[in-house]
Enzyme design. Structure first.
Site, PDB file in Angstrom:
ATOM      1  N   GLY A  51       0.852  -1.206   0.000  1.00 22.46           N
ATOM      2  CA  GLY A  51       0.000   0.000   0.000  1.00 22.46           C
ATOM      3  C   GLY A  51       0.879   1.244   0.000  1.00 22.46           C
ATOM      4  O   GLY A  51       0.606   2.204   0.719  1.00 22.46           O
ATOM      5  N   ALA A  52       1.948   1.213  -0.829  1.00 20.43           N
ATOM      6  CA  ALA A  52       3.023   2.215  -0.732  1.00 20.43           C
ATOM      7  C   ALA A  52       2.793   3.474  -1.561  1.00 20.43           C
ATOM      8  O   ALA A  52       3.649   4.349  -1.583  1.00 20.43           O
ATOM      9  CB  ALA A  52       4.339   1.569  -1.190  1.00 20.43           C
ATOM     10  N   TYR A  56      -0.847   6.667   4.280  1.00 19.20           N
ATOM     11  CA  TYR A  56       0.118   6.224   5.283  1.00 19.20           C
ATOM     12  C   TYR A  56       1.236   5.365   4.705  1.00 19.20           C
ATOM     13  O   TYR A  56       2.366   5.399   5.191  1.00 19.20           O
ATOM     14  CB  TYR A  56      -0.605   5.473   6.406  1.00 19.20           C
ATOM     15  N   ASP A 114      -2.361  -6.634  -7.660  1.00 19.12           N
ATOM     16  CA  ASP A 114      -3.220  -6.974  -6.528  1.00 19.12           C
ATOM     17  C   ASP A 114      -2.425  -7.704  -5.439  1.00 19.12           C
ATOM     18  O   ASP A 114      -2.072  -8.879  -5.586  1.00 19.12           O
ATOM     19  CB  ASP A 114      -4.368  -7.857  -7.040  1.00 19.12           C
ATOM     20  N   ALA A 115      -2.188  -7.001  -4.345  1.00 18.92           N
ATOM     21  CA  ALA A 115      -1.372  -7.551  -3.246  1.00 18.92           C
ATOM     22  C   ALA A 115      -2.028  -8.780  -2.614  1.00 18.92           C
ATOM     23  O   ALA A 115      -1.361  -9.570  -1.944  1.00 18.92           O
ATOM     24  CB  ALA A 115      -1.161  -6.487  -2.176  1.00 18.92           C
ATOM     25  N   TYR A 228      -6.920   2.209  13.545  1.00 22.58           N
ATOM     26  CA  TYR A 228      -7.512   3.466  14.014  1.00 22.58           C
ATOM     27  C   TYR A 228      -8.501   3.137  15.115  1.00 22.58           C
ATOM     28  O   TYR A 228      -9.170   2.101  15.064  1.00 22.58           O
ATOM     29  CB  TYR A 228      -8.226   4.172  12.849  1.00 22.58           C
ATOM     30  N   TYR A 238     -16.992   3.248  13.326  1.00 18.91           N
ATOM     31  CA  TYR A 238     -15.608   2.784  13.138  1.00 18.91           C
ATOM     32  C   TYR A 238     -15.259   1.667  14.118  1.00 18.91           C
ATOM     33  O   TYR A 238     -15.351   0.499  13.794  1.00 18.91           O
ATOM     34  CB  TYR A 238     -14.595   3.953  13.210  1.00 18.91           C
ATOM     35  N   LYS A 247     -10.308  -4.564  12.157  1.00 18.01           N
ATOM     36  CA  LYS A 247      -9.100  -4.125  12.875  1.00 18.01           C
ATOM     37  C   LYS A 247      -8.829  -5.023  14.092  1.00 18.01           C
ATOM     38  O   LYS A 247      -7.681  -5.277  14.432  1.00 18.01           O
ATOM     39  CB  LYS A 247      -9.225  -2.659  13.296  1.00 18.01           C
ATOM     40  N   THR A 279      -7.369  10.868   3.483  1.00 15.23           N
ATOM     41  CA  THR A 279      -6.837  10.010   2.423  1.00 15.23           C
ATOM     42  C   THR A 279      -8.021   9.542   1.584  1.00 15.23           C
ATOM     43  O   THR A 279      -9.182   9.719   1.982  1.00 15.23           O
ATOM     44  CB  THR A 279      -6.111   8.749   2.965  1.00 15.23           C
TER      45      THR A 279
HETATM   46  P1  NAI Z   1      -4.980   5.020   1.070  1.00 19.27           P
HETATM   47  O1  NAI Z   1      -6.254   4.859   0.327  1.00 19.27           O
HETATM   48  O2  NAI Z   1      -4.294   6.335   1.003  1.00 19.27           O
HETATM   49  O3  NAI Z   1      -3.900   3.912   0.567  1.00 19.27           O
HETATM   50  C1  NAI Z   1      -4.258   2.612   0.263  1.00 19.27           C
HETATM   51  C2  NAI Z   1      -3.100   1.915  -0.416  1.00 19.27           C
HETATM   52  O4  NAI Z   1      -3.471   0.548  -0.639  1.00 19.27           O
HETATM   53  C3  NAI Z   1      -2.730   2.482  -1.797  1.00 19.27           C
HETATM   54  O5  NAI Z   1      -1.332   2.404  -1.972  1.00 19.27           O
HETATM   55  C4  NAI Z   1      -3.415   1.510  -2.777  1.00 19.27           C
HETATM   56  O6  NAI Z   1      -2.810   1.438  -4.064  1.00 19.27           O
HETATM   57  C5  NAI Z   1      -3.204   0.211  -1.996  1.00 19.27           C
HETATM   58  N1  NAI Z   1      -4.112  -0.860  -2.397  1.00 19.27           N
HETATM   59  C6  NAI Z   1      -5.462  -0.908  -2.325  1.00 19.27           C
HETATM   60  N2  NAI Z   1      -5.916  -2.106  -2.771  1.00 19.27           N
HETATM   61  C7  NAI Z   1      -4.823  -2.829  -3.131  1.00 19.27           C
HETATM   62  C8  NAI Z   1      -4.614  -4.131  -3.658  1.00 19.27           C
HETATM   63  N3  NAI Z   1      -5.631  -4.965  -3.903  1.00 19.27           N
HETATM   64  N4  NAI Z   1      -3.345  -4.513  -3.930  1.00 19.27           N
HETATM   65  C9  NAI Z   1      -2.285  -3.690  -3.721  1.00 19.27           C
HETATM   66  N5  NAI Z   1      -2.430  -2.459  -3.186  1.00 19.27           N
HETATM   67  C10 NAI Z   1      -3.672  -2.033  -2.901  1.00 19.27           C
HETATM   68  O7  NAI Z   1      -5.275   4.545   2.561  1.00 19.27           O
HETATM   69  P2  NAI Z   1      -4.768   5.000   4.004  1.00 19.27           P
HETATM   70  O8  NAI Z   1      -5.811   5.852   4.613  1.00 19.27           O
HETATM   71  O9  NAI Z   1      -3.360   5.460   3.965  1.00 19.27           O
HETATM   72  O10 NAI Z   1      -4.864   3.605   4.783  1.00 19.27           O
HETATM   73  C11 NAI Z   1      -3.763   2.756   4.990  1.00 19.27           C
HETATM   74  C12 NAI Z   1      -3.930   2.042   6.322  1.00 19.27           C
HETATM   75  O11 NAI Z   1      -3.908   3.005   7.377  1.00 19.27           O
HETATM   76  C13 NAI Z   1      -5.252   1.271   6.457  1.00 19.27           C
HETATM   77  O12 NAI Z   1      -5.020   0.095   7.202  1.00 19.27           O
HETATM   78  C14 NAI Z   1      -6.098   2.230   7.292  1.00 19.27           C
HETATM   79  O13 NAI Z   1      -7.116   1.576   8.020  1.00 19.27           O
HETATM   80  C15 NAI Z   1      -5.021   2.789   8.227  1.00 19.27           C
HETATM   81  N6  NAI Z   1      -5.389   4.042   8.892  1.00 19.27           N
HETATM   82  C16 NAI Z   1      -5.888   5.086   8.172  1.00 19.27           C
HETATM   83  C17 NAI Z   1      -6.290   6.241   8.828  1.00 19.27           C
HETATM   84  C18 NAI Z   1      -6.855   7.402   8.086  1.00 19.27           C
HETATM   85  O14 NAI Z   1      -7.431   8.282   8.724  1.00 19.27           O
HETATM   86  N7  NAI Z   1      -6.681   7.486   6.776  1.00 19.27           N
HETATM   87  C19 NAI Z   1      -6.184   6.356  10.300  1.00 19.27           C
HETATM   88  C20 NAI Z   1      -5.537   5.242  10.937  1.00 19.27           C
HETATM   89  C21 NAI Z   1      -5.198   4.096  10.254  1.00 19.27           C
END
Ligand code: NAI
Length: 397
Positions: A51-52, A56, A114-115, A228, A238, A247, A279
């Site tokens: 998810g790079a 986050y 797809d990871a 979260y 949530y 979670k 995000t």
């Molecule tokens: P985001 O939507 O910015 O990033 C998601 C990432 O996952 C992207 O790199 C996307 O390409 C990748 N992705 C999605 N489906 C995929 C797949 N099938 N194969 C490969 N890559 C895939 O999301 P965000 O918000 O950064 O979330 C990341 C983590 O952080 C999650 O676990 C989320 O629950 C957690 N988190 C997020 C918070 C927020 O407020 N945004 C707060 C606390 C935790």
């Protein structure tokens, strides 16, 4: 080559294209922040970030590379540019990341696919074996609405719903910008199970066990997943809802993995509980956009507002490098959300929440900042970018 003046295109609130130069600015800005806040130190040679490309995960990748000089393998699912259409923001972010990493002499490789699939896992193993070495760090930061299960081919769609009873709350309708009341019906058992299948720990476990079996985890390896918790205000949707159930599953997976990793490699599996940030994933959660608008206003007043890169800096510098145990809670989770959950911050949010209406939305909350932050995610309205200039869209790393 395909240069064009890229104008923002939206479907409802969501942006359907991205600005490559705006995305580059965003990545460069995050790199600068890491440089200013961290003195490059060793300790993490090879890192895999799942998810790079955005949010986050991207911030973590930047902190690992510029804070530790780490070689990074990034995995994500993004649309490349095609026939004059722009790529997604995460794709352009990755182009910018690779450009900067090359300049700096940092090893970086990326897999777009797809990871959840066996195929991408196999490609990751090959890449690590060929160009990297055993991993010191694995970050699991996937946020996906869907998972095709690699064993059963079942399609699991996650839902963002309460459990047990409906949840009624204020929210902002992003299209009309009206503050309205919304009622979300409770999830059924299948929806709960599907959400756990997508956002729970099964796939994370699959990655870690596969890499361990392949001998690609170094002694002392740390594997982290993000979670979260948030305030009472959002608990029904949530923490106590379908995503919260996923979670919990992720946390249970962390405990299981921790046992294995500590026994076999002296390693650790950790959860990092992060603050709410804008995000693509968080904006999809009902009620959360209004909460984020209020949160940003209040945390800015307290001088504690942080974007993902600020959180990643504290995670890497204070928790992973210095091992500051004050960041851990009683359950051993890293807590980066303490400023958000500060009682004074939450009391102020509670007061605004009661008072906010369509009429005073811009006055009482940082809804303008929320919208700007959302546009920024796609590379639009970014300071310092000339949007009237033709810009290359056909970029690759
Ligand atoms: P985001 O939507 O910015 O990033 C998601 C990432 O996952 C992207 O790199 C996307 O390409 C990748 N992705 C999605 N489906 C995929 C797949 N099938 N194969 C490969 N890559 C895939 O999301 P965000 O918000 O950064 O979330 C990341 C983590 O952080 C999650 O676990 C989320 O629950 C957690 N988190 C997020 C918070 C927020 O407020 N945004 C707060 C606390 C935790």
């Amino acid at each position: 080559m395909s240069q064009q003046i890229i104008q923002q295109r939206k479907r409802g609130f969501i942006c359907v294209n991205a600005h490559s130069e705006g995305c580059r600015h965003n990545v460069e800005k995050q790199i600068t922040q890491v440089r200013q806040a961290m003195t490059p130190s060793g300790g993490i040679k090879n890192a895999l970030i799942l998810g790079a490309s955005t949010g986050y995960g991207l911030a973590s990748r930047i902190a690992a590379a510029w804070g530790f000089g780490a070689a990074t393998l990034g995995v994500f699912y993004e649309r490349p540019p095609k026939d004059g259409f722009t790529a997604t923001a995460g794709y352009y972010n990755t182009v910018a990341f690779h450009e900067a990493a090359r300049r700096e002499g940092l090893l970086a490789a990326s897999l777009n696919g797809d990871a959840f699939s066996d195929e991408v896992k196999r490609q990751a193993v090959e890449t690590l074996r060929r160009s990297f070495g055993p991993l010191d760090l694995l970050i699991y930061s996937l946020a996906s609405p869907r998972r095709v299960h690699p064993r059963t081919a079942t399609i699991h769609d996650s839902v963002l719903k309460p459990i047990g009873e409906s949840f009624t709350s204020k929210t902002v309708d992003l299209k009309s910008e009206k503050v309205v009341e919304v009622t979300i019906p409770p999830a059924n058992e299948k929806e709960i199970a599907d959400t756990v299948a997508v956002m729970g720990g099964e796939d994370w476990r699959g990655w870690v066990e596969m890499l361990m079996a392949e001998g690609l985890l170094a002694p002392g390896v740390r594997v982290l997943a993000y979670s979260y918790i948030g305030p009472h205000l959002t608990w029904p949707i949530y923490r106590d809802g379908t995503i919260g159930r996923a979670k919990q599953d992720l946390e249970q997976t962390a405990r299981d993995l921790h046992q294995k990793l500590s026994r076999r490699l002296g390693g650790a599996a950790l959860m990092s509980v992060n603050k709410a940030v804008v995000t693509q994933a968080s904006v999809a959660i009902p009620v959360v956009p209004l909460y984020l608008s209020v949160l940003s206003r209040v945390m800015s007043q307290h001088n504690t507002h942080e974007a993902p890169i600020g959180q990643a800096i504290r995670l890497f510098r204070d928790a992973l490098c210095s091992g500051d145990r004050r960041l851990l809670d009683a359950e051993g989770r890293i807590r980066l959300d303490t400023f958000e959950l500060d009682p004074q911050v939450q009391a102020a949010i509670g007061r605004i929440w009661l008072a906010v209406s369509s009429e005073n939305l811009y006055e009482l909350t940082d809804f303008a900042g929320f919208k700007l932050a959302f546009d920024n995610l796609f590379g639009f309205n970014v300071d310092g970018v000339d949007y009237s200039a033709p810009t290359e869209t056909d970029l690759h790393w």
